[in-house]
Design a protein around this motif. Sequence first.
Motif, PDB file in Angstrom:
ATOM      1  N   TYR A 131      -6.582   4.118 -12.144  1.00  8.38           N
ATOM      2  CA  TYR A 131      -5.341   3.367 -11.950  1.00  8.38           C
ATOM      3  C   TYR A 131      -4.922   3.506 -10.492  1.00  8.38           C
ATOM      4  O   TYR A 131      -5.407   4.380  -9.769  1.00  8.38           O
ATOM      5  CB  TYR A 131      -4.240   3.872 -12.885  1.00  8.38           C
ATOM      6  CG  TYR A 131      -3.816   5.295 -12.647  1.00  8.38           C
ATOM      7  CD1 TYR A 131      -2.751   5.604 -11.789  1.00  8.38           C
ATOM      8  CD2 TYR A 131      -4.465   6.359 -13.296  1.00  8.38           C
ATOM      9  CE1 TYR A 131      -2.363   6.920 -11.570  1.00  8.38           C
ATOM     10  CE2 TYR A 131      -4.075   7.674 -13.082  1.00  8.38           C
ATOM     11  CZ  TYR A 131      -3.018   7.945 -12.227  1.00  8.38           C
ATOM     12  OH  TYR A 131      -2.629   9.242 -12.010  1.00  8.38           O
ATOM     13  N   LYS A 132      -4.025   2.638 -10.054  1.00  5.76           N
ATOM     14  CA  LYS A 132      -3.546   2.747  -8.675  1.00  5.76           C
ATOM     15  C   LYS A 132      -2.067   3.137  -8.681  1.00  5.76           C
ATOM     16  O   LYS A 132      -1.324   2.836  -9.609  1.00  5.76           O
ATOM     17  CB  LYS A 132      -3.763   1.437  -7.918  1.00  5.76           C
ATOM     18  CG  LYS A 132      -3.105   0.208  -8.487  1.00  5.76           C
ATOM     19  CD  LYS A 132      -3.487  -1.009  -7.643  1.00  5.76           C
ATOM     20  CE  LYS A 132      -2.846  -2.284  -8.191  1.00  5.76           C
ATOM     21  NZ  LYS A 132      -3.178  -3.455  -7.351  1.00  5.76           N
ATOM     22  N   ASN A 133      -1.714   3.827  -7.616  1.00  6.14           N
ATOM     23  CA  ASN A 133      -0.354   4.333  -7.519  1.00  6.14           C
ATOM     24  C   ASN A 133       0.008   4.492  -6.044  1.00  6.14           C
ATOM     25  O   ASN A 133      -0.820   4.902  -5.230  1.00  6.14           O
ATOM     26  CB  ASN A 133      -0.239   5.680  -8.234  1.00  6.14           C
ATOM     27  CG  ASN A 133       1.184   6.146  -8.366  1.00  6.14           C
ATOM     28  OD1 ASN A 133       2.106   5.336  -8.453  1.00  6.14           O
ATOM     29  ND2 ASN A 133       1.374   7.449  -8.371  1.00  6.14           N
ATOM     30  N   GLU A 134       1.243   4.143  -5.723  1.00  7.49           N
ATOM     31  CA  GLU A 134       1.704   4.318  -4.345  1.00  7.49           C
ATOM     32  C   GLU A 134       2.072   5.785  -4.139  1.00  7.49           C
ATOM     33  O   GLU A 134       2.812   6.361  -4.926  1.00  7.49           O
ATOM     34  CB  GLU A 134       2.912   3.422  -4.058  1.00  7.49           C
ATOM     35  CG  GLU A 134       3.245   3.325  -2.584  1.00  7.49           C
ATOM     36  CD  GLU A 134       4.312   2.296  -2.289  1.00  7.49           C
ATOM     37  OE1 GLU A 134       5.488   2.588  -2.595  1.00  7.49           O
ATOM     38  OE2 GLU A 134       3.971   1.201  -1.798  1.00  7.49           O
ATOM     39  N   MET A 199      -0.991   2.913  -0.864  1.00  9.99           N
ATOM     40  CA  MET A 199      -1.488   2.654  -2.207  1.00  9.99           C
ATOM     41  C   MET A 199      -2.860   3.321  -2.386  1.00  9.99           C
ATOM     42  O   MET A 199      -3.772   3.095  -1.590  1.00  9.99           O
ATOM     43  CB  MET A 199      -1.611   1.157  -2.462  1.00  9.99           C
ATOM     44  CG  MET A 199      -1.982   0.808  -3.898  1.00  9.99           C
ATOM     45  SD  MET A 199      -0.689   1.316  -5.078  1.00  9.99           S
ATOM     46  CE  MET A 199       0.593   0.107  -4.656  1.00  9.99           C
ATOM     47  N   HIS A 200      -2.990   4.147  -3.428  1.00 11.47           N
ATOM     48  CA  HIS A 200      -4.246   4.844  -3.685  1.00 11.47           C
ATOM     49  C   HIS A 200      -4.707   4.622  -5.120  1.00 11.47           C
ATOM     50  O   HIS A 200      -3.931   4.228  -5.983  1.00 11.47           O
ATOM     51  CB  HIS A 200      -4.068   6.342  -3.424  1.00 11.47           C
ATOM     52  CG  HIS A 200      -4.216   6.723  -1.988  1.00 11.47           C
ATOM     53  ND1 HIS A 200      -4.957   7.789  -1.566  1.00 11.47           N
ATOM     54  CD2 HIS A 200      -3.715   6.162  -0.861  1.00 11.47           C
ATOM     55  CE1 HIS A 200      -4.915   7.881  -0.249  1.00 11.47           C
ATOM     56  NE2 HIS A 200      -4.150   6.906   0.196  1.00 11.47           N
ATOM     57  N   TYR A 201      -5.994   4.917  -5.338  1.00 16.46           N
ATOM     58  CA  TYR A 201      -6.596   4.816  -6.663  1.00 16.46           C
ATOM     59  C   TYR A 201      -6.835   6.215  -7.209  1.00 16.46           C
ATOM     60  O   TYR A 201      -7.273   7.111  -6.483  1.00 16.46           O
ATOM     61  CB  TYR A 201      -7.904   4.028  -6.613  1.00 16.46           C
ATOM     62  CG  TYR A 201      -7.689   2.562  -6.375  1.00 16.46           C
ATOM     63  CD1 TYR A 201      -7.713   1.641  -7.427  1.00 16.46           C
ATOM     64  CD2 TYR A 201      -7.431   2.081  -5.088  1.00 16.46           C
ATOM     65  CE1 TYR A 201      -7.496   0.292  -7.209  1.00 16.46           C
ATOM     66  CE2 TYR A 201      -7.209   0.732  -4.855  1.00 16.46           C
ATOM     67  CZ  TYR A 201      -7.238  -0.158  -5.924  1.00 16.46           C
ATOM     68  OH  TYR A 201      -7.013  -1.495  -5.700  1.00 16.46           O
ATOM     69  N   ASP A 242      -7.142  11.844  -6.927  1.00 17.58           N
ATOM     70  CA  ASP A 242      -7.015  10.784  -5.916  1.00 17.58           C
ATOM     71  C   ASP A 242      -8.389  10.531  -5.307  1.00 17.58           C
ATOM     72  O   ASP A 242      -8.958  11.390  -4.634  1.00 17.58           O
ATOM     73  CB  ASP A 242      -6.025  11.243  -4.832  1.00 17.58           C
ATOM     74  CG  ASP A 242      -5.748  10.155  -3.800  1.00 17.58           C
ATOM     75  OD1 ASP A 242      -6.460   9.135  -3.791  1.00 17.58           O
ATOM     76  OD2 ASP A 242      -4.831  10.352  -2.983  1.00 17.58           O
ATOM     77  N   THR A 244      -9.162   7.884  -3.260  1.00 20.76           N
ATOM     78  CA  THR A 244      -9.027   6.930  -2.157  1.00 20.76           C
ATOM     79  C   THR A 244      -8.795   7.660  -0.845  1.00 20.76           C
ATOM     80  O   THR A 244      -8.139   8.700  -0.812  1.00 20.76           O
ATOM     81  CB  THR A 244      -7.835   5.994  -2.400  1.00 20.76           C
ATOM     82  OG1 THR A 244      -7.993   5.353  -3.667  1.00 20.76           O
ATOM     83  CG2 THR A 244      -7.745   4.927  -1.318  1.00 20.76           C
ATOM     84  N   ALA A 258      -8.492  -3.751  -1.928  1.00 22.24           N
ATOM     85  CA  ALA A 258      -8.632  -2.413  -1.333  1.00 22.24           C
ATOM     86  C   ALA A 258      -9.650  -2.421  -0.195  1.00 22.24           C
ATOM     87  O   ALA A 258     -10.310  -1.423   0.068  1.00 22.24           O
ATOM     88  CB  ALA A 258      -9.056  -1.421  -2.402  1.00 22.24           C
TER      89      ALA A 258
END
Length: 564
Positions: A131-134, A199-201, A242, A244, A258
């Motif tokens: 999932y991605k999340n800031e 923003m990271h995955y 994390d 990313t 991305a």
Amino acid sequence: MHITIKGNMMESNGKNIIITSALPYANGEIHLGHIVSTYLPADIFARFCRSNNKNVVFTCATDDFGTPILLQSEKEKITPEKYIDFWNKRDLADFTNLGISFDFFHNTSSTENIKLTQYFFQKILENNLIYKNEISQLYCEQDKKYLPDRYVLGTCPYCNEDDQYSDGCEKCGKAFIDREILKPRCAICNKTPKLKTSMHYFFKLSLLSSKLKTWLTNNSNLQNDVKNYVMKWIDDGLNDWDITRDISWGVPIPLEEAKNKVLYGWFDNHICYISSTLLFLENKNINGKEFWNNSIIYHFIGKDIVYHHYLFLSAMRLAINEEYKLPEFIPTRGHLMLQGEKFSKSRGWYIGLGEFLDEFPADYLRFYLARITPFNQSDVNFDWEDFAVKINNELVANVGNFIHRILSFIESNYDCTVPEPKEYDKEDHEFLNKIRNANENVTKHLEKNEIDKGLASILNFSDYCNQYFQKREPWKNEESKNTTLYLSINAVLSLSILLFPYIPFSIEKLLTNLNIERDKINWKTNVELFIKPGHEIKKPEILFKKIEKESIEKQKNKLGKKIK
């Protein structure tokens, strides 16, 4: 070329063996600390398996991506590609000079590994485990860049050890993310960075806790001491991971949204175990994936990367439903100390592999490290005085003495021709049984990866050989000397077979002296007396030379401070 695989022969009965070593980071020379835990144990085991007629594939690669390489290439004003190409070639040369017998040595920046890594990412994403999340990420205002991993130094949030990078602690082994590190500072300018959103995955590592525990519980091959504290990590609760990084050097994330991000180095590097092995096999018209899934797999590592191999590596394969099977074994060993202290290149407390091999034979290092390295996570101490003692007393005075006495006696008394034995007496029969059973204990130890105990068994056998020869006194006993020399030359061959995984360069020379081609013998050759009467040997050469005290003093003086 070391393996002999016919067509697409696939066996799941232990005939196929895949061996990998933890990837050396393409950011500096190989030193003795790398060798002791990972590359030498893996090579000794690979050579043992090949000698037992297994289909062995032994692969490795340089770990090319990540912030340290980008940072160093920037400092040297060259491209990352040029920088890692230099270290890939240098590392392979050093490994080759030590006799590390990789079937294939590749790199994580290869097209094959990038493609397979992106495939893993897409499959894990499809399985709803990404999932991605800031997030708030450390950012250096002075250098105008995000500071992941090695761009940040600080204090470990778990054990409070200072001068740790922001992706994990070298002291306690815990992995963490840059935002968790205490007292962060920029590795470039030493300024305190600020938090900035990005923003990271994330990989849902936490959702795989149950599957990881099941795998750990069911795999009885894993070392219990390692397994126990990995279980504790799981019980304490795993955080999502994390995967990313906001840098330009890495495996691109295969999503349009991305395009300016890459995958974390620990996401792609162990996938290179698979991609390198598959490429090697497929270049030989062998179905690599099928071979992988029908092999016994060993990943050799040091204790500092247990977290990554027991959790990240395993979880990623579980996340794609074990499309590529998990390893049966992850042999894990401790660190190497130097004269009782931790290696430190900055203060000169350090021995580079290339530097060592300029001074001493590779087999001396292989012998000594194998002799002192147990199959556990205990740290091992390299001591110059002990090195000289073990080489001089065990390799030279024990093994070398017996070999040279037998070959020299046959040369001088039988014109290099093996004599016809006469009737055996009780002592001859005992010696014959020792020869035939010499590999039994060694085999038991090497099958369990106990290379130190295997070598100790060989030395015990060599010691017995010396006692037999000395007691028989063939220079006096005309009646029994033919039998003594006939059995003794076969004991020499037995020693050469047993010692080949440990000291291959010396044994290649010995086999030349014995006038025997290596591909004509295997691990079980000594069950029968392979050398027959009338066989001609060549003029013997001295295999091992004593290390003089002056040589050791020279090495100790290089360390730059008085050694107690």
